[in-house]
Design a protein around this motif. Structure first.
Motif, PDB file in Angstrom:
ATOM      1  N   LYS A  40       2.733-121.879  55.007  1.00  0.00           N
ATOM      2  CA  LYS A  40       3.596-123.355  54.159  1.00  0.00           C
ATOM      3  C   LYS A  40       4.337-124.016  53.110  1.00  0.00           C
ATOM      4  O   LYS A  40       4.874-124.484  53.092  1.00  0.00           O
ATOM      5  N   ARG A  41       4.286-122.386  53.255  1.00  0.00           N
ATOM      6  CA  ARG A  41       6.197-122.468  52.235  1.00  0.00           C
ATOM      7  C   ARG A  41       6.911-121.396  52.813  1.00  0.00           C
ATOM      8  O   ARG A  41       7.124-120.751  52.038  1.00  0.00           O
ATOM      9  N   PRO A  42       7.483-121.317  53.859  1.00  0.00           N
ATOM     10  CA  PRO A  42       7.985-120.790  54.632  1.00  0.00           C
ATOM     11  C   PRO A  42       9.373-120.963  53.903  1.00  0.00           C
ATOM     12  O   PRO A  42      10.433-119.947  53.915  1.00  0.00           O
ATOM     13  N   GLU A  43      10.007-121.995  53.436  1.00  0.00           N
ATOM     14  CA  GLU A  43      11.699-121.440  52.701  1.00  0.00           C
ATOM     15  C   GLU A  43      11.773-120.833  51.788  1.00  0.00           C
ATOM     16  O   GLU A  43      12.514-121.045  51.054  1.00  0.00           O
ATOM     17  N   ASP A  44      10.460-120.659  51.140  1.00  0.00           N
ATOM     18  CA  ASP A  44      10.118-119.305  49.791  1.00  0.00           C
ATOM     19  C   ASP A  44      10.343-118.434  49.853  1.00  0.00           C
ATOM     20  O   ASP A  44       8.993-117.639  50.677  1.00  0.00           O
ATOM     21  N   PRO A  45      11.520-117.217  49.511  1.00  0.00           N
ATOM     22  CA  PRO A  45      10.866-116.132  49.401  1.00  0.00           C
ATOM     23  C   PRO A  45      10.518-115.376  49.230  1.00  0.00           C
ATOM     24  O   PRO A  45      10.355-114.008  48.843  1.00  0.00           O
ATOM     25  N   VAL A  46       9.541-115.682  48.690  1.00  0.00           N
ATOM     26  CA  VAL A  46       8.007-115.165  47.914  1.00  0.00           C
ATOM     27  C   VAL A  46       7.617-114.155  49.107  1.00  0.00           C
ATOM     28  O   VAL A  46       7.899-114.860  50.376  1.00  0.00           O
TER      29      VAL A  46
END
Ligand code: ADP
Ligand code: ASP
Ligand code: MG
Length: 464
Positions: free
Chosen positions: A297-303
């Motif tokens: 759901k948050r692919p742009e966030d590299p966590v």
């Protein structure tokens, strides 16, 4: 080549599949960059649409109970959901092909359900045939969705690619046969620069009878393919940011664990961190393939969490806490004072005979306590042990497992842990010599307060 596995919530509806397409587009672009060491892939492994496996198993139970009409109603609703999701396939010809595929699979299922409803018996073999439909159909939809969005993908039938033993509902892969089958089905697609898409969880025996790898088994499929074809990374795309410090369904202020060792991940998965299937890690360890858990759901966030052979030292003794409910404790007290090797051997032989896996074990001179997840055969186990022991069972118990490679560097950790529990009653306590985990068994009702106290003590205020 990397493997990208998407869990049920990551393919639950059209919006989720749109996100999957963007993720795979980015992975494909990365693979074909001049600086990339390998232009192949990714290989895409998908679960059934979120909740579909539960529905399929539910309607199998209805059929087994003779409620054919109920089962068929549920089947129709599930078919309609798949047709709706298949609307993501924008190309009309491609979509017609997918819809025909869905129709054929669900018609086959309807015949099976009708027959089982008459027989009123659902064997593990039929259960697998029914449950497998979820992944067979979802993977076919995703393959067409990728193709119709300009990515050249091809569907691979898991029943032709993952070869297993005939132990239905928890089938073990046959490694040489699976390697050969994957070389025949997946490799040519990679060589042709296409993106292979395969359903997780599903396999077939050498004779071609459909099997499944056990609940949550799509992660395992990803790891099996990764190990057999020599992937450089296995990505598990799911609905949380990574491996969290505790189960987010119980603890609110959890944080992501950025880096785990294989051994830590293995303990956490085994003791209830559902984000990773416990068997997943074994093939990855054997081939030293890094595993990454990422949020679709948050692919742009590299966590995310990276799992490798070793993790950086110095991150504190405790890495995370795993927990599971619905555990049964079996207490076995010797009636003959026949202790030591003879007694223990007899006990474990009986558990083996009834194919019941034991998780936590504690012993005293005259008694042994074990925990088990699957209590179906406890009555038979109790009967088989009654000549040598007095056996009692306690249901509705829970396990809390504190995990960390750093625990061995803190000799006082157990006392700190018990202190943090602040009086919550503990039924069993175990710490292995490797000191990577400390496991406590307690009443299910005590799990939540225990987890909150332990998590607060060791993670509150610690920057993530
Ligand atoms: P998927 O459908 O992607 O395979 P799962 O439902 O099998 O996803 O696993 C993800 C879920 O695991 C999360 O939504 C979370 O509720 C649960 N979970 C339990 N313990 C943990 C943990 N320690 N870290 C992350 N997730 C956890
Ligand atoms: N669909 C299967 C299940 O729900 C396998 C998986 O999702 O990993 O158990
Ligand atoms: Mg899962």
């Amino acid at each position: 080549m990397i493997i990208c596995k998407f869990g049920g919530t990551s393919v639950a509806d059209r919006a989720a599949i749109e996100r999957l397409i963007s993720i795979i587009r980015a992975a494909r672009q990365a693979a074909i960059q001049p600086e990339s060491s390998d232009w192949r892939g990714p290989v895409v492994v998908v679960s059934a649409l979120g909740g579909a496996t539960d529905r399929l198993l539910g309607l199998a139970a209805e059929a087994g109970a003779g409620d054919i009409d109920g089962a068929i109603d549920h089947l129709k609703a599930l078919r309609a959901r798949h047709i709706e999701v298949a609307g993501i396939v924008s190309n009309a010809t491609e979509r017609a092909g997918v819809e025909a595929f869905i129709d054929a699979e669900f018609s086959g299922l309807e015949r099976i359900v009708g027959a089982l409803g008459v027989l009123r018996e659902v064997t593990p073999r039929w259960l697998d045939a029914i449950a497998a439909t979820g992944e067979i159909v979802s993977s076919r939809i995703v393959a067409s969705a990728l193709t119709s969005h300009g990515l050249s993908a091809s569907w691979v039938d898991a029943r032709k690619a993952i070869v297993t033993a005939a132990d239905h509902t928890a089938a073990a892969p046959l490694w040489p046969e699976t390697t050969k089958a994957l070389q025949k089905t997946v490799d040519p697609e990679l060589v042709a620069r296409r993106i292979p898409v395969i359903g997780g969880f599903v396999g077939a025996t050498k004779a071609g009878i459909t099997t499944t790898l056990g609940r949550g088994g799509s992660d395992y499929t990803a790891a099996i393919i990764g190990a057999c074809l020599g992937a450089s990374e296995i990505q598990i795309w799911t609905d949380v940011d990574g491996m969290l410090t505790a189960d987010p369904r119980i603890i609110r202020d959890v944080r992501v664990v950025p880096h785990l060792s294989f051994a830590e991940a293995s303990e956490l998965a085994y003791f209830g961190a559902k984000v990773l299937h416990p068997a997943t890690i074994q093939p990855a360890v054997a081939r030293n393939i890094p595993v990454r858990i990422l949020n679709s759901k948050r692919p742009e966030d590299p966590v995310g969490t990276l799992i490798t052979a070793e993790r950086p030292a110095g991150t504190g003794p405790l890495t995370a806490v795993a927990s599971k409910k619905n555990v049964t404790v079996v207490d076995i007290a010797s009636t003959r004072m026949l202790m030591a090797h003879g007694f223990l051997r007899r006990i474990f032989e009986v558990f083996e005979q009834f194919k019941t896996a034991v998780d936590v074990v504690t012993t005293s001179e005259v008694s042994v306590s074990v925990t088990i997840d699957d209590a179906r055969r406890v009555p038979e186990i109790m009967a088989a042990l009654k000549d040598v022991a007095e056996v009692t069972r306690e249901d509705n118990m829970a396990v809390l497992c504190a995990v960390g490679d750093g625990l061995r560097d803190d000799p006082a950790f157990v006392s700190k842990l018990l202190d943090a529990m602040n009086g919550v009653p503990v039924r069993m306590l175990s710490q292995a010599a490797a000191r990577r985990n400390i496991t406590m068994v307690m009443a299910e009702a005590d799990l939540e307060p225990a987890l909150i106290r332990v998590h607060d003590r060791f993670f509150a205020g610690v920057p993530s």
